[in-house]
Design an enzyme around this catalytic site. Structure first.
Site, PDB file in Angstrom:
ATOM      1  CG  ASP B  26      -2.110  -0.803   1.169  1.00  0.00           C
ATOM      2  OD1 ASP B  26      -2.279  -1.494   0.157  1.00  0.00           O
ATOM      3  OD2 ASP B  26      -2.921  -0.762   2.117  1.00  0.00           O
ATOM      4  CE  LYS B  83      -6.788  -1.145  -0.294  1.00  0.00           C
ATOM      5  NZ  LYS B  83      -6.870  -2.601  -0.309  1.00  0.00           N
ATOM      6  N   GLY B 155      -5.306  -2.780   8.656  1.00  0.00           N
ATOM      7  CA  GLY B 155      -4.980  -1.667   9.549  1.00  0.00           C
ATOM      8  C   GLY B 155      -4.901  -2.047  11.007  1.00  0.00           C
ATOM      9  NE  ARG B 167      -3.984 -22.673  11.228  1.00  0.00           N
ATOM     10  CZ  ARG B 167      -3.034 -23.532  10.864  1.00  0.00           C
ATOM     11  NH1 ARG B 167      -3.281 -24.452   9.950  1.00  0.00           N
ATOM     12  NH2 ARG B 167      -1.842 -23.476  11.409  1.00  0.00           N
ATOM     13  N   GLY B 216      -3.198  -7.280   8.174  1.00  0.00           N
ATOM     14  CA  GLY B 216      -2.562  -7.439   9.474  1.00  0.00           C
ATOM     15  C   GLY B 216      -1.099  -7.839   9.430  1.00  0.00           C
ATOM     16  N   GLY B 237      -0.339  -3.637   3.960  1.00  0.00           N
ATOM     17  CA  GLY B 237      -0.960  -2.317   3.961  1.00  0.00           C
ATOM     18  C   GLY B 237      -0.207  -1.371   4.863  1.00  0.00           C
ATOM     19  CB  SER B 238      -1.167   0.032   8.118  1.00  0.00           C
ATOM     20  OG  SER B 238      -2.487   0.094   7.626  1.00  0.00           O
TER      21      SER B 238
END
Lengths: 192, 296
Positions: B26, B83, B155, B167, B216, B237-238
């Protein structure tokens, strides 16, 4: 003959599947040591900048340069062609062992990606064309005197050979037609 | 019935195949995009705010501004994704007109349509969509998605939801492969997934498009974990630009995705990265704060 497939990033598994189907012993090459155990090498499709960063960062450059100079048979597709080309536009570092000029993303962004027939040179068995999967593909804009053109997309060379290097700007690993891989194994000495 | 042999669809999946074993990062500016490319990103995702900021600041999260996307496209040669809001067929058409390489119809942005996702077959540009389970993955593929990613919890800096989703998808795929063929329609009903796609997965034991992980990832170990659980690439991402040393961390995560089978190497890559982003305890989020619950 053991054929290595550079497994740093990209669609290397697709190449490994085709090679195994064609009867070649195949290993995933993730370290310079794996390279030493390979008699031939496939440089798969993927992002050439990513593979180049990893090769530089992980200390491959000298060893791979030496093996290429010593005549290591190589099958390069798409991003792999960019890594081997003598001249690259827009400029990017390359091994320069294949005497061609290549333009990266020459057809445009992903919306211009397409499946287009590649016209094959005489000598290939079977149909005169094969399916060319071109994904954000490069275009070969010049070929040197020692380079044979074996396939064309329109007027542009799409499949070339120089000595024991075979290079395709498309993705033969993404079609059931395995003639390019078989041809490479023949050139590399692993398939009679 | 979907035709996986359709050249248009094969070309879309083809780009997803090229992104395998890579990291999609990102970015919100051209400078960040350059840092990502130099670190070895296989693609960048252009967005207005990273998910951690969307979460902190609230408000409606929309498609990235057009000038931002153009600036990022100018700055890098790797694929540029962007996005659109779930069901926002206009944002999707605009992103296609901008010639982004992939559209992420993403739960990270505020949904535009609470019932319908975009009919992705009607586009030339390929789409990636999030999922929490196999049924959701197959509904998106049924709509034409060329790439699936687990949603995780964007995030959050917490990998627990990505693990749950990875899973779940893998377990549900394995289950399909051992069912009797007479059980597949009932299973399709259970999964709320298109019957033909359920049959395809039962026969092949895999999704018909690549499956990446997202949501995450904050450390090289998180990325390695996703690969161990069957992801073929990782979206971050973050986790990169909310850490103390983005360039170093980004490079380390790229290395961890390549060398996920070599813990010694990932250990070395994990040295000297500075501080990761701070994380959230998922159990303390209210259902409304869970981005992964958006879409269906």
């Amino acid at each position: 003959m053991r054929c290595g497939v550079l497994a740093l990033q990209g669609d290397w598994e697709a190449h490994a599947r085709v090679l195994e189907r064609a009867g070649s012993e195949t290993i995933a090459v993730r370290t310079p040591e794996d390279l030493e155990a390979s008699d031939a090498l496939v440089l798969p499709g993927g992002e050439s900048t990513v593979v180049l960063r990893l090769l530089e960062r992980e200390g491959w450059m000298d060893r791979l340069t030496r093996r290429l100079a010593a005549g290591l048979p190589v099958l390069a597709t798409c991003a792999g062609v960019i890594l081997l080309a003598r001249d690259v536009t827009p400029p990017q570092a390359s091994f320069g062992v294949l005497d061609i000029a290549v333009r990266r993303n020459a057809y445009g962004r992903q919306v211009a990606s397409a499946i287009v027939p590649v016209r094959l040179a005489a000598g290939f068995e079977g149909p005169p064309t094969m399916e060319g999967v071109f994904i954000r593909a490069p275009r070969i804009e010049r070929v040197g005197p020692d380079v044979d053109v074996l396939g064309w997309r329109g007027d542009a060379p799409a499949l070339v050979r120089q000595g024991r290097i075979v290079a395709a700007t498309f993705h033969p690993e993404m079609t059931p037609d395995d003639r390019v891989h078989r041809y490479f194994l023949h050139v590399a000495g692993g398939l009679s | 019935m979907m035709n996986f042999d359709d050249p248009k669809f094969r070309v879309k999946v083809g780009l997803a195949e090229m992104l395998k074993g890579g990291v999609i990062m990102d970015v919100t500016t051209a400078d960040q995009a350059k840092i990502a490319e130099d670190a070895g990103a296989a693609a960048v995702m252009a967005l207005e705010r990273v998910p951690a900021d969307i979460r902190a600041e609230g408000g409606v999260a929309r498609m990235s501004p057009v000038e931002k996307i153009r600036e990022i496209q100018e700055a890098v040669s790797i694929p540029v994704m962007a996005k659109c809001r779930i069901g926002h067929i206009a944002e999707a058409r605009i992103l296609e007109a901008l010639e982004v390489d992939f559209i992420d119809e993403s739960e990270v942005l505020t949904p535009a349509d609470e019932e319908n996702h975009v009919d992705k077959h009607r586009f030339t540009v390929p789409f990636v969509c999030g999922c929490r389970n196999l049924g959701e993955a197959l509904r998106r593929i049924g709509e034409g998605a060329a790439l699936i990613r687990t949603k995780g919890e964007a995030g959050s800096g917490n990998i627990v939801e990505a693990v749950r989703h990875l899973r779940t998808v893998q377990r549900q795929i394995k289950t399909l492969t051992i069912l009797d063929e007479h059980e597949l329609m009932a299973e399709a009903k259970e999964l709320q997934a298109p019957y033909e796609l359920v049959c395809w997965v039962a026969e092949h034991g895999t999704l018909p498009v690549p499956n990446f992980a997202a949501g995450g990832v904050a450390t090289p170990a998180d990325a390695m974990l996703c690969m161990m659980l069957g992801a073929e690439s990782v979206f971050v991402g973050s986790g990169i630009f909310k850490s103390s040393d983005p360039a170093t961390r980004a490079g380390a995560i790229v290395g961890a995705v390549t060398h996920w089978q070599d813990p010694h190497k990932v250990a070395e890559l994990s040295v000297g990265l500075g501080e990761p982003m701070s994380g959230l305890d998922i159990a303390k989020l209210t259902p409304d704060e869970m981005l992964s619950r958006r879409g269906w």
